[in-house]
Design a protein around this motif. Sequence first.
Motif: not given
Length: 276
Positions: A182-190, A212-213, A228-230
Amino acid sequence: MIHNDSKLGRRIALLRKEKGYTQEKVGDLLKVTPQAISKWEQGNALPDTLLLPPLARLFGVSIDYLLTGESLAGKAGPYDGEYRKENFYWGIQPSELAGQIIDILQGDTANKRLLDIGSGEGRDAIYFAKCGLQVDALELSAPGVEKIKRYSRLSGYAVNVIHADMIGYDLAEEYDVIYSHGSLQFLPPAERRKHFDKYKQYTKTGGLNAHLIFVEKPFIKLAPDWERNEFFFSSGDLAGYYHDWEILRCGEEIIDCDSAGIPHRHAVNCILARKI
């Protein structure tokens, strides 16, 4: 190029002493002489650039912090306020995914290293250490870092806490397990492809990656504590990143959550894959 700055030497000396290491110990771990460490600390020489990643990891800081002392200053983690509280925001029971990793290892944890990306307050990091793994717990939040250290002391199980941002963090050595929950949503998609490629590259043959994403679904409302940065992932993203590995588990489910004190739901995708 690293500029010859005596502040770097003083910072190396301070970080070394905070860890309780002698110059001989640091030299042994980095495979350089104690005299080289002494020269760095006195500002008479600089560490080779190839030594910066392992040196930063040894001290539990980012390379930027090692060089400048300022990279994380004022950079807040999204859960800083919660992590400053006495109670554990995420609880202390290990996640189901963490338990599945231990089941797959079947007790074969001696001398195996695990990286926990976005360790939070350390619930899974401490569990992995309790099960015999050598754990690096990577966390951006300063209060989170202190919470992990406190939990480690209270539990009696040691973990190596790395205060750094997962975005751009340079891995220096291979791991047997690379894990996130539950942490990798902070990676910008690019940035995602580059990071997953790095996680795969720095996993030993036969080693595991487990994540887990959060997956976007039109019928699931946005969580009350979503930042906002998720950024959501899409269904199938994880399977695509690990298409060339043996996928041991990959599936989606809807889970209940009461973080922020408000009951809500998440759509999540878990993957557990082995490098072949």
